[in-house]
Design a protein around this motif. Structure first.
Motif, PDB file in Angstrom:
ATOM      1  N   ARG A   1      39.956  46.695  48.953  1.00 30.90           N
ATOM      2  CA  ARG A   1      39.622  47.253  50.136  1.00 30.90           C
ATOM      3  C   ARG A   1      38.581  46.550  51.012  1.00 30.90           C
ATOM      4  O   ARG A   1      37.322  46.153  50.250  1.00 30.90           O
ATOM      5  N   LEU A   2      38.640  46.167  52.360  1.00 30.24           N
ATOM      6  CA  LEU A   2      37.865  45.313  53.201  1.00 30.24           C
ATOM      7  C   LEU A   2      37.166  46.349  54.150  1.00 30.24           C
ATOM      8  O   LEU A   2      38.071  47.260  54.749  1.00 30.24           O
ATOM      9  N   ARG A   3      36.021  46.474  54.332  1.00 25.76           N
ATOM     10  CA  ARG A   3      35.343  47.217  55.318  1.00 25.76           C
ATOM     11  C   ARG A   3      34.183  46.398  56.101  1.00 25.76           C
ATOM     12  O   ARG A   3      33.759  45.475  55.659  1.00 25.76           O
ATOM     13  N   GLN A   4      34.274  46.337  57.423  1.00 19.04           N
ATOM     14  CA  GLN A   4      33.725  45.663  58.608  1.00 19.04           C
ATOM     15  C   GLN A   4      32.121  46.473  58.375  1.00 19.04           C
ATOM     16  O   GLN A   4      32.011  47.541  58.329  1.00 19.04           O
ATOM     17  N   ALA A   5      31.024  45.513  58.103  1.00 17.05           N
ATOM     18  CA  ALA A   5      29.712  46.085  57.979  1.00 17.05           C
ATOM     19  C   ALA A   5      28.763  44.873  58.268  1.00 17.05           C
ATOM     20  O   ALA A   5      29.005  43.966  58.301  1.00 17.05           O
ATOM     21  N   ASP A   6      27.617  45.228  58.605  1.00 13.30           N
ATOM     22  CA  ASP A   6      26.556  44.504  59.033  1.00 13.30           C
ATOM     23  C   ASP A   6      26.249  43.660  57.802  1.00 13.30           C
ATOM     24  O   ASP A   6      25.865  42.202  58.159  1.00 13.30           O
ATOM     25  N   ASP A   7      26.191  44.036  56.708  1.00  9.68           N
ATOM     26  CA  ASP A   7      25.495  43.316  55.508  1.00  9.68           C
ATOM     27  C   ASP A   7      26.849  43.161  54.486  1.00  9.68           C
ATOM     28  O   ASP A   7      27.441  43.971  54.287  1.00  9.68           O
ATOM     29  N   LYS A   8      26.831  42.009  54.033  1.00 16.74           N
ATOM     30  CA  LYS A   8      28.015  41.736  52.826  1.00 16.74           C
ATOM     31  C   LYS A   8      27.483  42.474  51.519  1.00 16.74           C
ATOM     32  O   LYS A   8      26.279  42.391  51.250  1.00 16.74           O
ATOM     33  N   ARG A   9      28.283  43.198  50.950  1.00 18.97           N
ATOM     34  CA  ARG A   9      28.014  43.758  49.777  1.00 18.97           C
ATOM     35  C   ARG A   9      29.407  44.104  48.835  1.00 18.97           C
ATOM     36  O   ARG A   9      30.528  44.038  49.529  1.00 18.97           O
ATOM     37  N   THR A  10      29.067  44.763  47.890  1.00 15.42           N
ATOM     38  CA  THR A  10      30.261  45.155  46.989  1.00 15.42           C
ATOM     39  C   THR A  10      30.159  46.484  47.235  1.00 15.42           C
ATOM     40  O   THR A  10      29.265  47.206  46.649  1.00 15.42           O
ATOM     41  N   ASP A  11      31.320  47.433  47.788  1.00 11.05           N
ATOM     42  CA  ASP A  11      31.169  48.795  48.123  1.00 11.05           C
ATOM     43  C   ASP A  11      31.154  49.426  46.957  1.00 11.05           C
ATOM     44  O   ASP A  11      30.608  50.489  46.482  1.00 11.05           O
TER      45      ASP A  11
END
Length: 312
Positions: free
Chosen positions: A56-66
């Motif tokens: 699953r890909l999510r747009q976010a300000d910070d790169k992270r493993t959700d």
């Protein structure tokens, strides 16, 4: 080790600053299929997998493993595991409930010892999937996930105690000591592994291809596309699987593999492999040399999501 209430690896969820660029890589180059997309949120399936999505890909300000998601056999097992974890002081992110993600199901989330968000679910619907054709160099399934840990011995013990993972094999180096632990939750050699690293982060996510020919075709396609190769192509000793590691647009390491070993858990005894032996790293001798500069590529950025649950 506790009795096992989880059965298999389901998916890995990533947050990235440039959703469109990452999506283009995973669909246009890597070979996943985008489904159930919304603004800044995309579920990516592997055509050969019954899972509704493997990334699953999510747009976010910070790169992270959700999060990293695993399956369970029944709703009762989900409830039992949630109660057991809470009783042992593990911090739950959410109580067991109906999932609002593709395929539905019933699950809950919690933090592991280093703050990664983990999901366990049951009753998820089966995606209509297909047999990958001969010569078709796209992922069949998500094979395994490896994470970097600043306290890998503690992390290994935590997963053994709370989730029933078992040690399959260990890599060591004469100068660095033990450095990677391969952990299983079923007969696959490993679904999860822990690497000694400077900080908690994603080491790599690995995708299984149909066979050796498809694996090599996929490796060549990535090379022709100019994707940065870190290491490979080659064949590991631990797990006996092939490997080609590449960097995605956000600096995460992703792997093409095939023929990961399946073991007899009743008779298996873990090996301690010396990684300074070239045949341990690569039985074929075809990969570029693994050295400290290559290894650092998979240290990745420190995970910005520790002890912070993803918003969705």
């Amino acid at each position: 080790m506790t009795d096992r209430l989880i059965t298999h690896l389901r998916h890995i969820d990533l947050a990235v600053p440039d959703h469109a660029k990452q999506l283009d890589f995973f669909t246009g180059t890597w070979g996943l299929t985008a489904e159930h997309s919304d603004t800044g949120l995309t579920f990516l399936a592997a055509e050969g997998s019954p899972e509704h999505y493997v990334v699953r890909l999510r747009q976010a300000d910070d790169k992270r493993t959700d999060l990293i998601a695993f399956g369970a056999a029944s709703d009762a097992d989900v409830d039992t595991l949630a109660a057991r974890l809470a009783g042992n002081g593990v911090r739950l992110v959410s109580e067991p409930a109906a999932l609002q993600t593709p395929g539905g199901g019933y699950g809950f989330r919690f933090f592991d010892n280093e703050g990664r968000t983990i999901e366990v679910s049951s009753g998820v619907g089966v995606r209509t999937h297909r047999k990958i054709a001969e010569g078709e160099s796209i992922p069949v399934r998500l094979s395994h996930v490896v994470v970097n840990s600043a306290s890998p011995e503690e992390t290994r013990a935590w997963y053994e105690r709370h989730l029933g993972f078992a040690l399959t094999d260990t890599l060591m180096h004469p100068r660095m000591g033990e450095m990677m632990w391969f952990m299983r939750i079923n007969s696959w050699h490993h679904s999860l592994a822990f690497a000694r690293g400077p900080h908690p982060s994603l080491h790599h996510a690995s995708f299984e291809l149909r066979g050796i020919d498809e694996y090599m075709r996929g490796t060549g396609r990535l090379l022709r596309a100019g994707v940065e190769k870190i290491w490979g192509p080659g064949r590991h000793l631990a797990g006996n699987n092939t490997f080609s590691y590449f960097l995605d647009p956000h600096g995460n390491t992703v792997e093409y593999t095939t023929e990961l070993e399946q073991i007899d858990e009743d008779t298996w005894h873990p090996h301690l492999y010396d990684f300074s032996n070239p045949e341990v790293a690569d039985q074929w001798g075809t990969a570029n040399q693994m050295n400290e500069f290559v290894a650092q590529k998979s240290f990745n950025d420190p995970d910005r999501g520790l002890f912070t649950a993803p918003p969705v």
